[in-house]
Design a protein around this motif. Sequence first.
Motif, PDB file in Angstrom:
ATOM      1  N   HIS A  96      -2.021  -5.048  -6.077  1.00 29.70           N
ATOM      2  CA  HIS A  96      -1.974  -3.641  -5.883  1.00 29.70           C
ATOM      3  C   HIS A  96      -1.791  -2.972  -4.421  1.00 29.70           C
ATOM      4  O   HIS A  96      -1.979  -3.788  -3.308  1.00 29.70           O
ATOM      5  CB  HIS A  96      -3.776  -3.569  -6.061  1.00 29.70           C
ATOM      6  CG  HIS A  96      -4.364  -3.788  -7.614  1.00 29.70           C
ATOM      7  ND1 HIS A  96      -4.491  -3.127  -8.443  1.00 29.70           N
ATOM      8  CD2 HIS A  96      -4.649  -5.165  -7.654  1.00 29.70           C
ATOM      9  CE1 HIS A  96      -4.751  -3.766  -9.492  1.00 29.70           C
ATOM     10  NE2 HIS A  96      -5.035  -4.991  -9.317  1.00 29.70           N
ATOM     11  N   GLU A  97      -1.229  -1.734  -4.404  1.00 29.60           N
ATOM     12  CA  GLU A  97      -1.049  -1.342  -3.189  1.00 29.60           C
ATOM     13  C   GLU A  97      -1.965  -0.397  -2.906  1.00 29.60           C
ATOM     14  O   GLU A  97      -2.017   0.745  -3.598  1.00 29.60           O
ATOM     15  CB  GLU A  97       0.483  -0.573  -3.166  1.00 29.60           C
ATOM     16  CG  GLU A  97       0.923  -0.058  -2.016  1.00 29.60           C
ATOM     17  CD  GLU A  97       2.297   0.603  -1.928  1.00 29.60           C
ATOM     18  OE1 GLU A  97       2.757   0.988  -1.042  1.00 29.60           O
ATOM     19  OE2 GLU A  97       2.994   0.295  -2.823  1.00 29.60           O
ATOM     20  N   LEU A  98      -2.605  -0.531  -1.832  1.00 32.99           N
ATOM     21  CA  LEU A  98      -3.826   0.529  -1.402  1.00 32.99           C
ATOM     22  C   LEU A  98      -3.434   1.768  -0.640  1.00 32.99           C
ATOM     23  O   LEU A  98      -2.053   1.593  -0.516  1.00 32.99           O
ATOM     24  CB  LEU A  98      -4.983  -0.331  -0.643  1.00 32.99           C
ATOM     25  CG  LEU A  98      -5.400  -1.580  -1.343  1.00 32.99           C
ATOM     26  CD1 LEU A  98      -6.518  -2.215  -0.616  1.00 32.99           C
ATOM     27  CD2 LEU A  98      -5.871  -1.180  -2.876  1.00 32.99           C
ATOM     28  N   GLY A  99      -4.305   2.446  -0.186  1.00 35.06           N
ATOM     29  CA  GLY A  99      -3.917   3.567   0.608  1.00 35.06           C
ATOM     30  C   GLY A  99      -3.221   3.403   1.978  1.00 35.06           C
ATOM     31  O   GLY A  99      -3.480   2.014   2.255  1.00 35.06           O
ATOM     32  N   GLU A 100      -2.762   4.175   2.722  1.00 38.40           N
ATOM     33  CA  GLU A 100      -2.291   4.026   3.995  1.00 38.40           C
ATOM     34  C   GLU A 100      -3.412   4.011   5.167  1.00 38.40           C
ATOM     35  O   GLU A 100      -4.370   4.814   4.945  1.00 38.40           O
ATOM     36  CB  GLU A 100      -1.334   5.252   4.277  1.00 38.40           C
ATOM     37  CG  GLU A 100      -0.094   5.017   3.808  1.00 38.40           C
ATOM     38  CD  GLU A 100       0.901   5.907   4.144  1.00 38.40           C
ATOM     39  OE1 GLU A 100       2.264   5.849   3.825  1.00 38.40           O
ATOM     40  OE2 GLU A 100       0.573   7.040   4.710  1.00 38.40           O
ATOM     41  N   VAL A 101      -3.253   3.137   5.927  1.00 34.32           N
ATOM     42  CA  VAL A 101      -4.229   3.198   7.113  1.00 34.32           C
ATOM     43  C   VAL A 101      -3.806   3.764   8.625  1.00 34.32           C
ATOM     44  O   VAL A 101      -2.599   3.409   8.763  1.00 34.32           O
ATOM     45  CB  VAL A 101      -4.553   1.647   7.608  1.00 34.32           C
ATOM     46  CG1 VAL A 101      -5.364   1.700   8.671  1.00 34.32           C
ATOM     47  CG2 VAL A 101      -5.200   1.116   6.279  1.00 34.32           C
ATOM     48  N   MET A 148       0.306   2.467   8.007  1.00 34.91           N
ATOM     49  CA  MET A 148       0.885   1.285   7.323  1.00 34.91           C
ATOM     50  C   MET A 148       0.294   1.219   5.802  1.00 34.91           C
ATOM     51  O   MET A 148      -1.006   1.338   5.782  1.00 34.91           O
ATOM     52  CB  MET A 148       0.767   0.014   8.120  1.00 34.91           C
ATOM     53  CG  MET A 148      -0.848  -0.332   8.572  1.00 34.91           C
ATOM     54  SD  MET A 148      -0.974  -2.001   9.025  1.00 34.91           S
ATOM     55  CE  MET A 148      -0.516  -3.084   7.645  1.00 34.91           C
ATOM     56  N   PRO A 149       1.042   0.987   4.872  1.00 34.15           N
ATOM     57  CA  PRO A 149       0.265   0.888   3.500  1.00 34.15           C
ATOM     58  C   PRO A 149      -0.177  -0.655   3.387  1.00 34.15           C
ATOM     59  O   PRO A 149       0.438  -1.746   4.059  1.00 34.15           O
ATOM     60  CB  PRO A 149       1.571   1.005   2.654  1.00 34.15           C
ATOM     61  CG  PRO A 149       2.575   0.842   3.237  1.00 34.15           C
ATOM     62  CD  PRO A 149       2.417   0.972   4.833  1.00 34.15           C
ATOM     63  N   LEU A 150      -1.218  -0.879   2.549  1.00 29.12           N
ATOM     64  CA  LEU A 150      -1.885  -2.354   2.500  1.00 29.12           C
ATOM     65  C   LEU A 150      -1.595  -2.516   1.072  1.00 29.12           C
ATOM     66  O   LEU A 150      -1.622  -2.021  -0.008  1.00 29.12           O
ATOM     67  CB  LEU A 150      -3.260  -2.263   2.993  1.00 29.12           C
ATOM     68  CG  LEU A 150      -3.552  -1.961   4.193  1.00 29.12           C
ATOM     69  CD1 LEU A 150      -4.979  -2.313   4.591  1.00 29.12           C
ATOM     70  CD2 LEU A 150      -2.823  -3.138   5.375  1.00 29.12           C
ATOM     71  N   GLN A 151      -1.378  -4.068   0.750  1.00 33.02           N
ATOM     72  CA  GLN A 151      -1.195  -4.431  -0.545  1.00 33.02           C
ATOM     73  C   GLN A 151      -2.135  -5.478  -0.561  1.00 33.02           C
ATOM     74  O   GLN A 151      -2.500  -6.178   0.331  1.00 33.02           O
ATOM     75  CB  GLN A 151       0.396  -5.109  -0.933  1.00 33.02           C
ATOM     76  CG  GLN A 151       1.214  -3.936  -0.998  1.00 33.02           C
ATOM     77  CD  GLN A 151       2.538  -4.562  -1.540  1.00 33.02           C
ATOM     78  OE1 GLN A 151       2.729  -5.774  -1.410  1.00 33.02           O
ATOM     79  NE2 GLN A 151       3.412  -3.779  -2.258  1.00 33.02           N
ATOM     80  N   LEU A 152      -2.594  -6.129  -1.785  1.00 33.71           N
ATOM     81  CA  LEU A 152      -3.810  -6.756  -2.096  1.00 33.71           C
ATOM     82  C   LEU A 152      -3.353  -7.505  -3.327  1.00 33.71           C
ATOM     83  O   LEU A 152      -3.304  -6.888  -4.392  1.00 33.71           O
ATOM     84  CB  LEU A 152      -5.208  -6.299  -2.199  1.00 33.71           C
ATOM     85  CG  LEU A 152      -6.343  -7.309  -2.287  1.00 33.71           C
ATOM     86  CD1 LEU A 152      -6.548  -8.151  -1.267  1.00 33.71           C
ATOM     87  CD2 LEU A 152      -7.479  -6.483  -2.620  1.00 33.71           C
ATOM     88  N   VAL A 169       1.447  -3.305  14.322  1.00 35.38           N
ATOM     89  CA  VAL A 169       0.247  -3.172  13.472  1.00 35.38           C
ATOM     90  C   VAL A 169       0.408  -4.136  12.127  1.00 35.38           C
ATOM     91  O   VAL A 169       1.268  -4.323  11.609  1.00 35.38           O
ATOM     92  CB  VAL A 169       0.005  -1.803  12.705  1.00 35.38           C
ATOM     93  CG1 VAL A 169      -1.345  -1.705  11.960  1.00 35.38           C
ATOM     94  CG2 VAL A 169      -0.072  -0.984  13.884  1.00 35.38           C
ATOM     95  N   ALA A 170      -0.686  -4.908  11.954  1.00 32.99           N
ATOM     96  CA  ALA A 170      -0.652  -5.847  10.938  1.00 32.99           C
ATOM     97  C   ALA A 170      -2.170  -6.157  10.383  1.00 32.99           C
ATOM     98  O   ALA A 170      -3.219  -5.523  10.854  1.00 32.99           O
ATOM     99  CB  ALA A 170      -0.401  -7.589  11.367  1.00 32.99           C
ATOM    100  N   ALA A 171      -2.295  -6.523   9.220  1.00 33.49           N
ATOM    101  CA  ALA A 171      -3.427  -6.734   8.406  1.00 33.49           C
ATOM    102  C   ALA A 171      -3.522  -8.243   7.892  1.00 33.49           C
ATOM    103  O   ALA A 171      -2.442  -8.768   7.270  1.00 33.49           O
ATOM    104  CB  ALA A 171      -3.333  -5.699   7.459  1.00 33.49           C
ATOM    105  N   ARG A 172      -4.602  -8.548   7.620  1.00 34.26           N
ATOM    106  CA  ARG A 172      -4.804  -9.842   6.917  1.00 34.26           C
ATOM    107  C   ARG A 172      -6.097  -9.787   6.009  1.00 34.26           C
ATOM    108  O   ARG A 172      -7.120  -9.249   6.429  1.00 34.26           O
ATOM    109  CB  ARG A 172      -4.793 -11.023   7.961  1.00 34.26           C
ATOM    110  CG  ARG A 172      -5.890 -11.066   8.952  1.00 34.26           C
ATOM    111  CD  ARG A 172      -5.773 -12.138   9.663  1.00 34.26           C
ATOM    112  NE  ARG A 172      -7.029 -12.264  10.741  1.00 34.26           N
ATOM    113  CZ  ARG A 172      -7.917 -13.016  10.701  1.00 34.26           C
ATOM    114  NH1 ARG A 172      -8.148 -13.708   9.620  1.00 34.26           N
ATOM    115  NH2 ARG A 172      -9.067 -12.908  11.870  1.00 34.26           N
TER     116      ARG A 172
END
Length: 334
Positions: A99-104, A118-122, A9-12
């Motif tokens: 900022h570390e957002l909630g888990e997906v 997975m947690p997301l950071q922004l 799993v990845a996020a962008r």
Amino acid sequence: MSTSRILDVAARWVTPNGTSSWTPGDQGELCLRVSWTGSDSVAWPTHEDLGASFIGVTLLGEPTVSSTTTSTNPVFEGLDASTAEACYPVQVLLAPGLHELGEVELGFLDESADTLTMPLQLTVGTGLTEELSERLEQAGDEALPQVVLEEMAPLRGPRVLKGELPWGAVLFGTMAAFLILGGLAWLGWRLWQRRALMPAAPPAPPPPPEVEARHRLESLPPMLDRGEHLEYHVELAETLKRYLSRRYSMDFLEQTTDELRRTLQSRSLRQRSELQAMRDGIASVLSGCDLVKFARDAPARDESLRALEKVEEIVDRTTPRPVVESETDEEEAA
């Protein structure tokens, strides 16, 4: 049971200017990419479910899902892996920083297959828009335009316009708090000291012996109504002994009936004519109470009430009468 399994799993984040930096208020996309094995389909979260775990990032609508591609991935031992990506339109309203957002949580439509979170950071850009910065400078710290307040309301953390803490206000507030606490402590100490130095109020004097005895005797008849014969006679004997103790300044409470009878015949009490006249009555009442207390005697109600009347008579006849001056004495005094 399904054998589908999430491999990666990845996020962008897709910013409007094509860089990795955001400016508060920018709109872009959050893209989630999943690789998995098996024939199941990925259950993409709705924008409401995903937005519930994010603070400061508003999801503006449902995602756009790209077509699924299948390839052999050597990283996962040559497994045939399917890959798909879903991009959600978002607006970022966060204070500058990391900022570390909630888990997906991602899984499959078939709930028997596994899921992965997975947690997301922004990272939000350090600058504001030129228009917003200019309006903040013009408005000052105490009169921000309503539009600016609405745009900055979702920002988390303390808002410092100049980029530095107002140390003067912090120091003044700290000193004021210490002065207030010190004043309250001093005031409490003074009140405690004044109260400690104040003389205690003298206790109220007890009622006269006859008043106390009559009050206790009035409470006895209901005990007979409740069948409390033992308690009735114990209280009757104690009331009589307490009255005699207070009236003649002697301790009769700890004496037995025989000891009290001998005390009444002592030289110091022989001069009390009113007491000697009631001596036999006193002994009779106490002896009857002893029979109930030690021999478990059960006298009739009328007999118990006659004992009560006897004690009332003893109290009446041994209570001193006020001295009334005769007319002869008044004439002689004149």
